[in-house]
Scaffold this active site. Structure first.
Site, PDB file in Angstrom:
ATOM      1  CE  LYS A 282      -2.156  -1.018   3.874  1.00  0.00           C
ATOM      2  NZ  LYS A 282      -1.536  -2.300   4.272  1.00  0.00           N
TER       3      LYS A 282
ATOM      4  NE  ARG B 216      -4.018  -1.073  10.210  1.00  0.00           N
ATOM      5  CZ  ARG B 216      -2.963  -0.528   9.595  1.00  0.00           C
ATOM      6  NH1 ARG B 216      -3.010   0.693   9.155  1.00  0.00           N
ATOM      7  NH2 ARG B 216      -1.866  -1.222   9.411  1.00  0.00           N
TER       8      ARG B 216
ATOM      9  NE  ARG C 267       7.810  -2.280   5.663  1.00  0.00           N
ATOM     10  CZ  ARG C 267       6.475  -2.171   5.643  1.00  0.00           C
ATOM     11  NH1 ARG C 267       5.876  -1.655   4.587  1.00  0.00           N
ATOM     12  NH2 ARG C 267       5.752  -2.597   6.650  1.00  0.00           N
TER      13      ARG C 267
ATOM     14  NE  ARG D  36       6.393  -0.100   9.855  1.00  0.00           N
ATOM     15  CZ  ARG D  36       5.191  -0.208   9.297  1.00  0.00           C
ATOM     16  NH1 ARG D  36       4.993   0.268   8.074  1.00  0.00           N
ATOM     17  NH2 ARG D  36       4.204  -0.772   9.933  1.00  0.00           N
TER      18      ARG D  36
ATOM     19  NE  ARG E 207       2.524  -4.474  11.136  1.00  0.00           N
ATOM     20  CZ  ARG E 207       3.518  -4.285  10.283  1.00  0.00           C
ATOM     21  NH1 ARG E 207       4.706  -4.815  10.507  1.00  0.00           N
ATOM     22  NH2 ARG E 207       3.330  -3.563   9.214  1.00  0.00           N
TER      23      ARG E 207
HETATM   24  P1  AMP Z   1       0.991   0.856   8.890  1.00  0.00           P
HETATM   25  O1  AMP Z   1       2.135   1.788   8.653  1.00  0.00           O
HETATM   26  O2  AMP Z   1      -0.225   1.221   8.106  1.00  0.00           O
HETATM   27  O3  AMP Z   1       1.384  -0.585   8.743  1.00  0.00           O
HETATM   28  O4  AMP Z   1       0.579   1.040  10.420  1.00  0.00           O
HETATM   29  C1  AMP Z   1       1.470   0.746  11.476  1.00  0.00           C
HETATM   30  C2  AMP Z   1       0.739   0.634  12.804  1.00  0.00           C
HETATM   31  O5  AMP Z   1       0.080   1.870  13.097  1.00  0.00           O
HETATM   32  C3  AMP Z   1      -0.376  -0.401  12.840  1.00  0.00           C
HETATM   33  O6  AMP Z   1       0.112  -1.692  13.130  1.00  0.00           O
HETATM   34  C4  AMP Z   1      -1.253   0.149  13.967  1.00  0.00           C
HETATM   35  O7  AMP Z   1      -0.669  -0.101  15.225  1.00  0.00           O
HETATM   36  C5  AMP Z   1      -1.180   1.639  13.721  1.00  0.00           C
HETATM   37  N1  AMP Z   1      -2.235   2.119  12.782  1.00  0.00           N
HETATM   38  C6  AMP Z   1      -2.049   2.612  11.528  1.00  0.00           C
HETATM   39  N2  AMP Z   1      -3.201   2.970  10.963  1.00  0.00           N
HETATM   40  C7  AMP Z   1      -4.164   2.690  11.877  1.00  0.00           C
HETATM   41  C8  AMP Z   1      -5.582   2.799  11.880  1.00  0.00           C
HETATM   42  N3  AMP Z   1      -6.250   3.265  10.803  1.00  0.00           N
HETATM   43  N4  AMP Z   1      -6.251   2.413  12.994  1.00  0.00           N
HETATM   44  C9  AMP Z   1      -5.600   1.949  14.084  1.00  0.00           C
HETATM   45  N5  AMP Z   1      -4.269   1.790  14.133  1.00  0.00           N
HETATM   46  C10 AMP Z   1      -3.542   2.155  13.051  1.00  0.00           C
END
Ligand code: AMP
Length: 194
Positions: free
Chosen positions: A14, A88, A127, A139, A150
């Site tokens: 994404k 989400r 990554r 990360r 996750r």
């Molecule tokens: P991402 O970079 O999209 O993989 O997000 C990393 C982490 O941020 C996720 O594992 C969640 O802990 C948190 N996170 C990101 N977007 C959301 C969301 N829309 N709702 C809740 N937690 C989020």
């Protein structure tokens, strides 16, 4: 300009595709993950709480992410948004519908990047390795252990959005196992048709 959601499990691509859309079309990536990673650095109660949740691979509360997205939409007047990692949960999806309607913006497509589970953990580990090799920050949640949490959270909270948007007629599924370039072309074809 079109407003799209990129939907898919962690490691589906994404973020990569959102960045390409920014470059190719001048769209604006709204990644709640990036916003939360920025917030975790702050020496505040919220910053510490966000850090703890991210490191476990759980989701932060709907209120927090909806607030972050609302502020960004208010700050950026025009459309052309790529929602990356948001919504989400079903509650976030409902809230986004309300926010867009209030701003007079339409949701043009929800693009699901469909990837085999077995490929995902490898992508996450790659990554992390690439970031490390480039001397970039790695990360903390890009480990096989946190990835499991996750992915579980994805199936529990986020996968229901596939049906939600399908029922609204907004869902377009794209083969996320294809190469980065092919995926970008498939997304471009969707956007050109809207
Ligand atoms: P991402 O970079 O999209 O993989 O997000 C990393 C982490 O941020 C996720 O594992 C969640 O802990 C948190 N996170 C990101 N977007 C959301 C969301 N829309 N709702 C809740 N937690 C989020």
């Amino acid at each position: 300009m079109a407003n799209v959601i990129l939907l898919g499990p962690p490691g589906a691509g994404k973020g990569t595709q959102a960045k390409r859309l920014e470059q190719a079309r001048g769209m604006v990536q709204l990644s709640t993950g990036d916003m939360l990673r920025a917030a975790r650095g702050s020496d505040t109660e919220i910053g510490r709480m966000v850090a703890e949740v991210l490191d476990r691979g759980a989701l932060v509360t709907d209120e927090i992410v909806i607030g972050l997205i609302e502020a960004k939409l208010d700050e950026t007047g025009h459309g052309g948004f790529i929602f990356d990692g948001f919504p989400r949960t079903l509650r976030q999806a409902d809230a986004l519908g309300g926010l867009l309607a209030r701003k007079g913006l339409a949701l043009d497509a929800v693009i699901e990047l469909v990837v085999d589970d077995a490929a995902l953990v490898g992508r996450i580990v790659k990554r992390a390795d690439e970031a490390r090799a480039a001397g970039l920050p790695v990360r903390r949640d890009d480990t096989p252990e946190v990835f499991e949490a996750r992915l579980r959270e994805y199936y529990k909270s986020t996968a229901p959005l596939v049906g939600y948007y399908w029922a609204k007629g907004d869902l377009v599924q794209i083969d996320g196992m294809a190469g980065m370039q092919s995926v970008a072309e498939a997304i471009a074809a969707v956007l050109d048709k809207r």
